[in-house]
Write a protein that holds these residues in place. Structure first.
Motif, PDB file in Angstrom:
ATOM      1  N   SER A   1     -24.802   8.704  18.935  1.00 59.51           N
ATOM      2  CA  SER A   1     -24.483   7.576  20.372  1.00 59.51           C
ATOM      3  C   SER A   1     -23.103   7.099  19.906  1.00 59.51           C
ATOM      4  CB  SER A   1     -25.942   6.475  21.029  1.00 59.51           C
ATOM      5  OG  SER A   1     -24.406   5.983  21.694  1.00 59.51           O
TER       6      SER A   1
ATOM      7  N   GLY B   1     -29.641   8.595  15.775  1.00 56.18           N
ATOM      8  CA  GLY B   1     -29.726   8.667  17.082  1.00 56.18           C
ATOM      9  C   GLY B   1     -28.752   7.076  17.469  1.00 56.18           C
TER      10      GLY B   1
ATOM     11  N   ARG C   1     -27.353   3.478  23.952  1.00 53.16           N
ATOM     12  CA  ARG C   1     -27.371   5.206  24.246  1.00 53.16           C
ATOM     13  C   ARG C   1     -27.605   5.201  25.613  1.00 53.16           C
ATOM     14  NH1 ARG C   1     -31.570   4.033  20.513  1.00 53.16           N
ATOM     15  NH2 ARG C   1     -31.348   4.779  18.505  1.00 53.16           N
TER      16      ARG C   1
END
Length: 480
Positions: free
Chosen positions: A13, A9, A75
């Protein structure tokens, strides 16, 4: 998200904000080059340079890197171009203030002006993250809170403030009325979200008559607000908030008739201003004919125009101008200094950045998924656009002077922090409601194992039993 999925993740991002990162690095390089040019001109003038001279650039760079890394780690899905444009304008403003001598003298880590840009980045980051994922919609519940805070702030300032050059300032010559650019717009967006349908229903028999029952609370609040601002002689703030009211009102109801009534009210207010307010009358006279009083009310306009004329097309070079001859060069007339040192092309470049800023705000307002978000984004964008037009128009003599600062560039801590907060709200709206950027999960069918027995198909349904049709008996043979 579990620990195993965290690197994936984070990498996604990081890749997502690559465009923003490239623009920010280019912006940092341009601002650093500008600092080198200014330091070179100071060294050529015989001024002694110390290591503290690069502290403004260092603080700006650290704030820029910290802002980008925080958006990556959290994010954040908001608009990237808006963040980059604001960072470029803030860096250009820092460079211009440094050129004006904002950090001259005993510059050290305890100088409060060093922390204005990092504090602005922190305000932007906090507002954007706190209102992201649709959480900004909670602000709509504080309708009367925002209205009350705005009016109480003006009353307290009138009672305890100090009047200087016609305006009223708080302790330390600060301008807390800058907060109205956010609080008033929050209350206005919340009210119009609740009463948009009622405000759109004009009288069926008299089409020119608006719905006064739904309109009178808004008119009463606006009358008190403009009255208190008129007592403070803050004519620029009245213009900004009044234009924003008309734009958001038409945006919420779709009724262009409100714009017509607004123009009539503006004409009446202008006539009232010229009749009873000598301060505004002198500004209009200086705008129409600055040579009538060249050493008095027309001094600012004439000096600003002469500086821009001296800049020509290319300018005299960054650090080679004479901003000390321009009055209020660090605040109201900083655009004239830009024209003198960077020329017409530098002025066009600054105006282009502001056009991109307004364009992104309009796009965010059009793509917002809630009525409150659309109205709030439209109001904040209108505030930034009108404030920019009032400053540029006043400096170039297109309109009378209003004493309004240029966003992100002019000197002023309250104005700078308020503008960063407004952009943070725009970024929060651009992030969207919960789950807006999530893709629906698809169910993947797995192939059966090799040793698995295929399931037995279900028997086909039998047709419904029909009654047997009587069979005809064959005809008996006739005997001859």
């Amino acid at each position: 998200m579990n620990a195993a999925a965290w690197p994936t993740g984070l990498a996604a991002s990081w890749d997502l904000r690559q465009g923003e990162r490239e623009i920010l690095l280019s912006c940092l390089g341009c601002i650093a080059l500008g600092f080198v040019l200014v330091l070179g001109s100071e060294h050529a003038a015989g001024r002694q340079l110390t290591a503290s001279a690069v502290l403004p650039l260092l603080f700006y760079g650290v704030g820029l890197v910290g802002l980008h890394l925080a958006l990556v780690l959290l994010r954040f899905r908001g608009d990237q171009v808006l963040t980059a444009v604001v960072a470029c304008l803030a860096g250009f403003g820092l460079l211009a203030q440094y050129r004006m001598g904002a950090f001259a003298g005993t510059l050290g880590a305890d100088d409060p002006e060093l922390y204005l840009i990092p504090a602005g980045f922190a305000a932007l980051l906090f507002t954007a993250v706190a209102g992201a994922n649709g959480r900004y919609r909670w602000l709509a519940k504080g309708l009367w809170l925002w209205a009350g805070v705005s009016l109480v702030l003006l009353v307290v300032l009138l009672v305890t403030g100090t009047r200087f050059r016609g305006a009223v300032y708080a302790l330390g010559f600060t301008t807390p009325t800058e907060v109205l650019k956010v609080t008033v717009i929050l209350g206005l967006a919340a009210y119009l979200e609740q009463h948009a349908r009622a405000l759109a229903r004009w009288h069926p028999r008299f089409p020119l008559l608006p719905p006064l029952r739904a309109l009178w609370p808004l008119l009463a609040f606006w009358g008190l607000l403009t009255g208190l601002l008129a007592l403070q002689r803050d004519l620029g703030m009245i213009v900004i908030l009044s234009v924003t009211l008309l734009v958001v009102l038409v945006r919420a109801t779709g009724r262009v008739g409100y714009l017509g009534y607004g123009l009539l009210a503006a004409a009446g207010s202008g006539a009232l201003l010229l009749t009873f307010f000598a301060h505004g009358q002198r500004r209009v006279e200086a705008w129409l004919d600055p040579f009538q009083d060249p050493t008095g009310d027309g001094w600012q306009i004439l000096q600003g125009l002469s500086g821009m004329y001296a800049g020509g097309l290319w300018g005299e070079g960054f650090g080679n101008g004479s901003p000390e001859y321009t009055p209020i060069a660090r605040s109201d007339f900083i655009y004239a200094v830009i024209g003198e040192e960077l020329g017409f092309l530098g002025c066009v470049l600054v105006a282009l950045f502001f056009l991109i800023l307004v364009q992104r705000g309009i796009m965010i307002a059009g793509q917002a998924r809630t009525d409150f978000g659309r109205l709030l984004a439209a109001g904040l964008t209108t505030v930034l656009a009108v404030q920019t037009l009032l400053n540029l128009g006043g400096v170039t003599k297109a309109i009378p002077l209003t004493g309004i600062t240029l966003p992100f560039i002019s000197h002023g801590g309250a104005s700078l922090l308020t503008t960063f907060t407004a952009v943070g709200l725009l970024l929060a709206i651009s992030d969207g409601p919960p789950g807006a950027a999530r893709r629906p999960t698809r169910t993947v069918k797995r192939a059966p194992a090799a040793d698995a027995t295929p399931p037995t198909p279900a028997p086909a349904p039998r047709p419904a039993d029909r009654p047997a049709r009587p069979r005809r008996r064959p005809a008996e043979a006739k005997t001859p």
